[in-house]
Design a protein around this motif. Structure first.
Motif, short mmCIF file in Angstrom:
data_model
loop_
_atom_site.label_atom_id
_atom_site.label_comp_id
_atom_site.label_asym_id
_atom_site.label_seq_id
_atom_site.Cartn_x
_atom_site.Cartn_y
_atom_site.Cartn_z
N GLU A 196 -3.20 3.43 -5.43
CA GLU A 196 -3.24 2.88 -4.02
C GLU A 196 -2.29 1.85 -3.52
OE1 GLU A 196 -7.76 3.94 -3.20
OE2 GLU A 196 -7.46 2.18 -4.54
N GLN A 197 -2.30 0.57 -4.41
CA GLN A 197 -1.67 -0.59 -3.98
C GLN A 197 -1.12 -1.44 -5.49
OE1 GLN A 197 -4.76 -2.78 -1.93
NE2 GLN A 197 -3.84 -2.38 0.09
N THR A 201 0.89 -1.19 0.18
CA THR A 201 -0.02 0.05 0.00
C THR A 201 0.84 1.17 0.04
OG1 THR A 201 -1.74 -1.37 1.34
CG2 THR A 201 -1.87 1.36 1.30
N ALA A 257 -1.95 7.13 -1.34
CA ALA A 257 -2.38 6.80 -2.86
C ALA A 257 -1.48 7.72 -3.64
CB ALA A 257 -3.92 7.23 -3.22
N SER A 311 -12.29 3.82 -6.74
CA SER A 311 -11.22 2.80 -6.72
C SER A 311 -11.35 1.85 -7.65
CB SER A 311 -11.46 2.05 -5.38
OG SER A 311 -9.98 1.26 -5.15
N HIS A 352 -5.93 1.62 -8.40
CA HIS A 352 -5.85 2.87 -8.56
C HIS A 352 -7.28 3.59 -8.30
CE1 HIS A 352 -7.82 3.16 -12.60
NE2 HIS A 352 -7.34 1.75 -12.54
N THR A 353 -7.08 5.17 -8.26
CA THR A 353 -8.32 5.77 -8.03
C THR A 353 -8.58 6.54 -9.41
OG1 THR A 353 -7.06 7.62 -7.34
CG2 THR A 353 -8.01 5.95 -5.65
#
Length: 152
Positions: free
Chosen positions: A144-145, A31, A35, A110, A64-65
Motif C-alpha cells: 500500500e505505502q 501511496t 496497493a 493492513s 502492506h495487506t
C-alpha cells in the motif's frame, strides 16, 4: 532572587536542554494505486532539512495487506554520499515468520512493518533518496505505502 526562583530556573534550564529541537526531522510516505508496486516505479524522497547535512537514524516503513504473497521484500536504496558519489544499498525486509504470521503491527488486513536501516545515516538537504523494489515480479500486489523517516 529567592531560593525557589533559583531552583525553578535550574529545573527549567535542565528541561529545555533535554528537549532537543527537531527541526531536521523528515518523514514522507508514498501511496501505490490499487496497493500494487510496479517494478519500474522508483519512489523518490527528497529531504527538506534545515541544515545542509544531518546525521540521524534512517527508518523505513512498509504498509502492506494480506494480499502480499511473500514473506520478505527486497529493496534497493540509492543515495548520494558526502562527495556526491552514488551509493546503492540492498535491503531485505523479513515481513513474516516461517508460518506466515506477519511481523508488522496492524489490524484487519493492513499491516505496518518498520525497520531501522541505519542508526547514523548522513542525509543531505534536497539530495534525493531513491527506493525501488527489486523482487522478481513485474508488479508486487498488496503493497500500500512505503515511507522514510530521518531522525524521528
Amino acid at each position: 532572587m529567592n531560593r525557589r526562583a533559583v531552583i525553578f530556573v535550574i529545573l527549567l534550564t535542565v528541561v529545555l536542554a533535554a528537549c532537543r529541537l527537531r527541526h531536521n526531522d523528515y518523514s514522507d510516505f508514498r501511496t501505490f494505486d490499487d496497493a500494487e508496486w510496479p517494478y519500474t516505479d522508483t519512489v523518490v524522497f527528497t529531504p527538506e532539512l534545515t541544515d545542509s547535512v544531518v546525521e540521524a537514524p534512517l527508518i523505513l516503513c512498509v504498509r502492506h495487506t494480506n494480499a502480499y504473497p511473500y514473506s520478505n521484500l527486497w529493496l534497493e536504496l540509492e543515495y548520494l554520499t558526502g562527495d556526491s558519489t552514488r551509493r546503492a544499498d540492498t535491503i531485505q525486509l523479513v515481513l513474516a515468520d516461517d508460518f506466515g504470521r506477519w511481523y508488522g503491527n496492524g489490524s484487519g488486513v493492513s499491516y505496518q512493518y518498520t525497520d531501522t536501516l541505519s542508526r547514523s545515516f548522513r542525509a543531505f538537504r534536497n539530495k534525493p533518496l531513491k527506493l525501488r523494489n527489486i523482487m522478481r515480479r513485474d508488479t508486487l500486489p498488496g503493497i500500500e505505502q512505503v515511507g522514510l523517516f530521518i531522525g524521528c
